[in-house]
Design an enzyme around this catalytic site. Structure first.
Site, PDB file in Angstrom:
ATOM      1  N   ASP A   5       0.870  -1.174   0.000  1.00 35.71           N
ATOM      2  CA  ASP A   5       0.000   0.000   0.000  1.00 35.71           C
ATOM      3  C   ASP A   5       0.910   1.229   0.000  1.00 35.71           C
ATOM      4  O   ASP A   5       2.119   1.124   0.219  1.00 35.71           O
ATOM      5  CB  ASP A   5      -0.894   0.003   1.260  1.00 35.71           C
ATOM      6  N   SER A   6       0.317   2.373  -0.216  1.00 38.69           N
ATOM      7  CA  SER A   6       1.083   3.620  -0.154  1.00 38.69           C
ATOM      8  C   SER A   6       1.529   3.916   1.279  1.00 38.69           C
ATOM      9  O   SER A   6       2.475   4.664   1.479  1.00 38.69           O
ATOM     10  CB  SER A   6       0.214   4.759  -0.667  1.00 38.69           C
TER      11      SER A   6
ATOM     12  N   GLU B 219      -3.876   8.310   8.898  1.00 37.68           N
ATOM     13  CA  GLU B 219      -2.412   8.247   9.066  1.00 37.68           C
ATOM     14  C   GLU B 219      -1.995   8.869  10.397  1.00 37.68           C
ATOM     15  O   GLU B 219      -1.013   8.475  10.995  1.00 37.68           O
ATOM     16  CB  GLU B 219      -1.711   8.975   7.916  1.00 37.68           C
TER      17      GLU B 219
ATOM     18  N   CYS C 195      -4.191  -1.332  -1.949  1.00 41.23           N
ATOM     19  CA  CYS C 195      -4.380   0.104  -2.112  1.00 41.23           C
ATOM     20  C   CYS C 195      -5.397   0.265  -3.243  1.00 41.23           C
ATOM     21  O   CYS C 195      -5.163  -0.224  -4.361  1.00 41.23           O
ATOM     22  CB  CYS C 195      -3.047   0.732  -2.484  1.00 41.23           C
TER      23      CYS C 195
ATOM     24  N   CYS D 228     -11.083   2.964   0.212  1.00 46.47           N
ATOM     25  CA  CYS D 228      -9.694   3.330   0.473  1.00 46.47           C
ATOM     26  C   CYS D 228      -9.286   2.495   1.683  1.00 46.47           C
ATOM     27  O   CYS D 228     -10.043   2.423   2.658  1.00 46.47           O
ATOM     28  CB  CYS D 228      -9.603   4.823   0.797  1.00 46.47           C
TER      29      CYS D 228
ATOM     30  N   HIS E  33      -7.366   2.992   3.988  1.00 45.02           N
ATOM     31  CA  HIS E  33      -7.186   3.735   5.238  1.00 45.02           C
ATOM     32  C   HIS E  33      -8.505   3.908   6.005  1.00 45.02           C
ATOM     33  O   HIS E  33      -8.488   4.169   7.200  1.00 45.02           O
ATOM     34  CB  HIS E  33      -6.633   5.142   4.947  1.00 45.02           C
TER      35      HIS E  33
HETATM   36  N1  DGL Z   1      -4.502   3.446   0.770  1.00 44.28           N
HETATM   37  C1  DGL Z   1      -4.821   4.256  -0.359  1.00 44.28           C
HETATM   38  C2  DGL Z   1      -6.050   3.688  -1.073  1.00 44.28           C
HETATM   39  O1  DGL Z   1      -6.575   2.674  -0.685  1.00 44.28           O
HETATM   40  C3  DGL Z   1      -5.097   5.685   0.000  1.00 44.28           C
HETATM   41  C4  DGL Z   1      -3.957   6.496   0.529  1.00 44.28           C
HETATM   42  C5  DGL Z   1      -3.254   7.263  -0.542  1.00 44.28           C
HETATM   43  O2  DGL Z   1      -3.823   8.206  -1.110  1.00 44.28           O
HETATM   44  O3  DGL Z   1      -2.118   6.918  -0.810  1.00 44.28           O
HETATM   45  O4  DGL Z   1      -6.490   4.265  -2.042  1.00 44.28           O
END
Ligand code: DGL
Length: 275
Positions: free
Chosen positions: A15-16, A158, A78, A192, A194
């Protein structure tokens, strides 16, 4: 009988940032004997506000890093990277299977509310590509879908601000914007990785008539099925090992990641890597 080398290889998850740990947790709960390696590209988070070209390049590099360590399956945990680059990552990893999170999320929503009205909360990039609208339409052509970009929710997650006055106000504002013309969703899809951390807040503000759906459990089921069908499930009965990699800020990764994983982490549990 000793298991083969391929079966003992870890499942790679990226993931990011720390958000994909919500997916990793679901995989670990469903498949406790599997070895896992997680990469959070914290140096370049957020992906959601970047151009498709940059997101694709970052995702390719993160995938190459995991490929280099040796994995038997890749989970793109992600939504943004899944929406932008899943086909390219599949080509990069072939013949190793690659599982994204958008399709399992759409499957989960359609199963819960066939023919329903779905509100997708996601990043700007995921919304721009209409990834969920397409995935839901392919499964349920009569479903109604609206996608709302909620960039600030990524920062709140975050930061570990999952509840409280400020978080409530921001969630309330996004939901008000998305439903301003009397759109009444039956489900809210956490598009998302997150956002499951903000699930309780979103659920309370949305009210009890709205089902909140995330892709983590459905993704874990897709991973199990992919390993089963390729004969790659780990047969060893011992608990799987977990390796954590991040591209920046391992102390912060450990602090916030522990919340996502539901287990406290130390910076020494996380290895700093460069892509
Ligand atoms: N985890 C990313 C997603 O599921 C979102 C966070 C980001 O923008 O990097 O899209």
């Amino acid at each position: 009988m000793s298991e083969s080398h391929s079966n003992s290889l870890p499942i790679g998850v990226f993931d990011s940032g720390v958000g994909g740990l919500t997916v990793l947790k679901a995989i670990r709960d469903a498949l406790p004997n599997e070895n896992l390696i997680y990469l959070g590209d914290t140096a370049r988070l957020p992906y959601g506000t970047k151009s498709p070209a940059s997101i694709a390049r970052y995702a390719t590099q993160a995938t190459a890093k995991l490929q280099e360590t040796g994995i038997k399956l890749l989970v793109v945990a992600c939504n943004t990277a899944s929406a932008v680059a899943l086909d390219a990552l599949r080509a990069q990893m072939a013949p190793i299977p690659v599982v994204g999170v958008v399709e399992p999320g759409a499957t989960a929503a359609v199963r819960i509310r066939p023919g329903g009205a779905h509100l997708v909360l996601a990043t700007e990039a995921t919304v721009r590509l209409g990834a969920y609208s397409k995935a839901i339409a392919a499964r349920d052509p009569v479903a109604e879908v609206r996608e709302q970009a909620c960039e600030m929710l990524v920062s709140l997650a975050e930061e570990g601000w999952t509840s409280g006055e400020i978080t409530d106000a921001i969630v309330r504002r996004y939901l008000r914007e998305a439903t301003a013309d009397s759109f009444t969703p039956n489900s809210i899809i956490l598009g998302c990785t997150h956002f499951p951390l903000l699930r309780d807040t979103i659920s309370v503000i949305a009210g009890d008539k709205v089902e909140v759906v995330d892709s983590a459990i459905t993704t874990a089921a897709v991973v199990r099925q992919a390993l089963q069908s390729t004969g790659l499930l780990r047969s060893n009965e011992t608990a799987g090992e977990l390796r954590l990699l991040a591209t920046d800020g391992i102390t912060r990764f450990a602090r916030v990641g522990g919340q996502f994983l539901g287990t406290p982490l130390q910076a020494s549990d996380v290895q700093l890597v460069d892509l």
